[in-house]
Design a protein around this motif. Structure first.
Motif, PDB file in Angstrom:
ATOM      1  N   PHE A  65      61.075  42.682  -9.804  1.00  0.00           N
ATOM      2  CA  PHE A  65      60.421  41.908  -8.679  1.00  0.00           C
ATOM      3  C   PHE A  65      58.717  41.556  -9.218  1.00  0.00           C
ATOM      4  CE2 PHE A  65      58.830  40.065  -4.872  1.00  0.00           C
ATOM      5  CZ  PHE A  65      59.935  39.319  -4.406  1.00  0.00           C
ATOM      6  N   LYS A  66      58.475  40.388  -8.955  1.00  0.00           N
ATOM      7  CA  LYS A  66      57.136  40.033  -9.389  1.00  0.00           C
ATOM      8  C   LYS A  66      56.486  39.040  -8.445  1.00  0.00           C
ATOM      9  CE  LYS A  66      54.375  37.882 -13.115  1.00  0.00           C
ATOM     10  NZ  LYS A  66      53.539  38.896 -13.307  1.00  0.00           N
ATOM     11  N   ILE A  67      55.459  39.590  -7.772  1.00  0.00           N
ATOM     12  CA  ILE A  67      54.825  38.706  -6.758  1.00  0.00           C
ATOM     13  C   ILE A  67      53.619  37.856  -7.621  1.00  0.00           C
ATOM     14  CG2 ILE A  67      52.913  38.516  -5.104  1.00  0.00           C
ATOM     15  CD1 ILE A  67      55.668  39.587  -4.307  1.00  0.00           C
ATOM     16  N   LEU A  68      53.756  36.596  -7.531  1.00  0.00           N
ATOM     17  CA  LEU A  68      53.010  35.768  -8.490  1.00  0.00           C
ATOM     18  C   LEU A  68      51.471  35.951  -8.265  1.00  0.00           C
ATOM     19  CD1 LEU A  68      55.130  32.687  -8.893  1.00  0.00           C
ATOM     20  CD2 LEU A  68      55.108  34.777 -10.031  1.00  0.00           C
ATOM     21  N   PRO A  69      50.616  35.672  -9.169  1.00  0.00           N
ATOM     22  CA  PRO A  69      49.303  35.977  -8.638  1.00  0.00           C
ATOM     23  C   PRO A  69      48.762  34.401  -7.833  1.00  0.00           C
ATOM     24  CG  PRO A  69      49.520  34.925 -10.922  1.00  0.00           C
ATOM     25  CD  PRO A  69      50.669  35.488 -10.587  1.00  0.00           C
ATOM     26  N   GLU A  70      47.622  34.762  -7.070  1.00  0.00           N
ATOM     27  CA  GLU A  70      47.132  33.679  -6.294  1.00  0.00           C
ATOM     28  C   GLU A  70      46.867  32.557  -7.099  1.00  0.00           C
ATOM     29  OE1 GLU A  70      44.300  34.745  -3.365  1.00  0.00           O
ATOM     30  OE2 GLU A  70      45.296  36.568  -2.547  1.00  0.00           O
ATOM     31  N   CYS A  71      46.962  31.292  -6.533  1.00  0.00           N
ATOM     32  CA  CYS A  71      46.738  30.253  -7.168  1.00  0.00           C
ATOM     33  C   CYS A  71      45.069  30.055  -7.078  1.00  0.00           C
ATOM     34  CB  CYS A  71      47.400  28.993  -6.768  1.00  0.00           C
ATOM     35  SG  CYS A  71      47.084  27.526  -7.493  1.00  0.00           S
ATOM     36  N   SER A  72      44.685  29.791  -8.341  1.00  0.00           N
ATOM     37  CA  SER A  72      43.220  29.540  -8.436  1.00  0.00           C
ATOM     38  C   SER A  72      42.663  28.167  -8.455  1.00  0.00           C
ATOM     39  CB  SER A  72      42.458  30.205  -9.788  1.00  0.00           C
ATOM     40  OG  SER A  72      43.070  29.337 -10.919  1.00  0.00           O
ATOM     41  N   ILE A  73      43.700  27.183  -8.103  1.00  0.00           N
ATOM     42  CA  ILE A  73      43.407  25.889  -7.934  1.00  0.00           C
ATOM     43  C   ILE A  73      42.316  25.291  -6.740  1.00  0.00           C
ATOM     44  CG2 ILE A  73      44.287  23.546  -7.750  1.00  0.00           C
ATOM     45  CD1 ILE A  73      46.566  24.251  -9.363  1.00  0.00           C
ATOM     46  N   GLU A  74      41.487  24.739  -6.957  1.00  0.00           N
ATOM     47  CA  GLU A  74      40.411  24.507  -5.662  1.00  0.00           C
ATOM     48  C   GLU A  74      41.076  23.601  -4.758  1.00  0.00           C
ATOM     49  OE1 GLU A  74      36.062  23.165  -4.957  1.00  0.00           O
ATOM     50  OE2 GLU A  74      36.687  23.401  -7.140  1.00  0.00           O
ATOM     51  N   ARG A  75      40.904  23.950  -3.363  1.00  0.00           N
ATOM     52  CA  ARG A  75      41.550  23.069  -2.352  1.00  0.00           C
ATOM     53  C   ARG A  75      40.328  22.139  -2.023  1.00  0.00           C
ATOM     54  NH1 ARG A  75      46.517  23.558  -4.111  1.00  0.00           N
ATOM     55  NH2 ARG A  75      47.483  25.798  -3.999  1.00  0.00           N
ATOM     56  N   PRO A  76      40.544  21.011  -1.300  1.00  0.00           N
ATOM     57  CA  PRO A  76      39.521  20.265  -0.874  1.00  0.00           C
ATOM     58  C   PRO A  76      38.618  21.116   0.260  1.00  0.00           C
ATOM     59  CG  PRO A  76      41.476  18.991  -0.855  1.00  0.00           C
ATOM     60  CD  PRO A  76      41.993  20.117  -1.236  1.00  0.00           C
ATOM     61  N   PRO A  77      37.559  21.261   0.328  1.00  0.00           N
ATOM     62  CA  PRO A  77      36.655  22.162   1.065  1.00  0.00           C
ATOM     63  C   PRO A  77      36.814  21.937   2.483  1.00  0.00           C
ATOM     64  CG  PRO A  77      35.261  20.592  -0.212  1.00  0.00           C
ATOM     65  CD  PRO A  77      36.680  20.558  -0.779  1.00  0.00           C
TER      66      PRO A  77
END
Length: 388
Positions: free
Chosen positions: A135-147
């Protein structure tokens, strides 16, 4: 390492590996301890692919049933069903994944793709190989969201295989919502959709251009087919089908089949039908239902019609010899044989409209993750159910 036959003659290693590639994963896991040569061979792309193709050609299918219980269906787990002859799909074990804990909504499960499943629970995503028990938990997404976004949620998710780079990819549609207040009340003024793409090989995320087509959730069937993932979608002209090419990382659209009635009257589920894109259409209301199967082969053609099947809530998946798993109006798992119109009760129930049947073949594909034990995934006998 070469093997010995009954006469003591050495068997060529290539023949030994050919024989081993026909064995279940549980035996190969044990045989890794025989010698370093076997252990390293089992991890090569050539052996992994050969093993998977052998399972496909021999139709060695396995069954998982996603189900839930509790007063409002909040306890989620999986049941491994027996596929051995004469065992009537009895529950072999129940499996509880921690990623499903403390999650009131139904966790989204997409796949299988080459025997691997993808999970999403409130933007927390995991990959699971139930054969190797990795099982692998994916890393958190580093894409910037609209502030200035007031909330972020998942609209749709897809999972598939890039055969060109031998990579597995997750694509998801993330909705960023913006609120405004009027007279003490909050309203959503608009949303911005971002498309995230994860690569297992690089273990990283990147952003893709928005295709301008809204993707809907469709988790009952496998929507990954021959390098493409499909979603029911909407664009400026109305309902459509959105596809994503895992190799070229591009979106495109297809028209819906021309079935009787409207989507207000019918469910439409996308499905892998013998390696082609299929669409299952059935009524939203009533328990006496006709189920129609359309297949895309240059254009849509109606492949099958199962007329007036009694006591049915919805179809769940295809099985061997043209049989179909259904959820009955009593919310039990049944198997329908179109040739005899026989309905076989499997004896497994769940909370209404929460069952998901997962048909997969075993695979040795590594996830570079953790073992089930390390991820606290529990496998227990059929009498056990997870409780809060």
């Amino acid at each position: 390492m070469k093997g010995l036959n009954k006469t003591g003659t050495e068997v060529p290693e290539i023949l030994v590996l050919e024989i081993l590639s026909k064995l279940p994963v549980k035996f190969l896991t044990r045989f890794r301890c025989v010698c370093k040569s076997w252990s390293s061979s089992f991890q090569t792309p050539l052996f992994i692919n050969k093993h998977h193709l052998n399972n496909l050609s021999n139709n060695n299918l396995n069954l998982l049933l996603q189900r839930c219980h509790g007063h409002s269906g909040e306890i989620h787990y999986f049941s491994q069903l027996s596929t051995e002859k004469g065992q009537n799909f009895m529950v072999k074990q129940n499996i509880h994944l921690p990623i499903c804990e403390n999650y009131s909504a139904e966790p989204e499960v997409v796949g299988p793709c080459n025997g691997i499943l993808c999970f999403d629970a409130e933007l927390k995503i995991g990959l699971w190989n139930p054969s190797t028990r990795q099982f692998k938990i994916l890393p958190e997404c580093s894409i910037e969201r609209p502030p200035s976004a007031d909330s972020t949620s998942l609209d749709a998710i897809g999972f598939g295989y890039d055969s060109l780079t031998d990579d597995y990819k997750v694509v998801r549609f993330v909705r960023n919502s913006f609120e405004y207040e009027f007279d003490g009340m909050s309203f959503y003024s608009h949303t911005i959709t971002q498309i995230d793409l994860y690569s297992l090989k690089s273990n990283s995320w990147k952003e893709l251009p928005d295709p301008g087509v809204g993707a809907g959730c469709s988790f009952t069937f496998t929507n990954y087919i021959n390098g493409f993932y499909y979603w029911p979608g909407t664009d400026a002209s109305g309902h459509t089908i959105l596809s994503f090419d895992m190799v070229n990382e591009r979106f495109s659209t297809l028209s819906l089949p021309e079935f009787d009635g409207s989507l207000a009257q019918n469910h439409l589920e996308l499905v892998d039908f013998k390696g082609s894109l299929g669409a299952i259409v059935y009524p939203r209301e009533g328990t006496l239902k006709s189920i129609h199967v359309w297949v895309m082969s240059g254009s849509w053609t109606k492949q099958h019609s199962f007329e007036s099947v009694p006591g049915v809530e919805r179809p769940l998946g295809f099985w061997k010899n043209g049989k179909v798993f259904l959820e009955s109006s009593d919310h039990e798992l049944v198997l329908f044989d179109p040739s005899t119109r026989e309905l076989q009760n499997i004896g497994v129930d769940a909370y209404p409209n929460k069952m998901l049947i997962i048909v997969y073949v075993e695979t040795l594909v590594p996830l570079n993750g953790m073992s089930e034990l390390e991820e606290l995934i529990m496998r227990r006998l059929p009498s056990w159910r997870p409780v809060k």
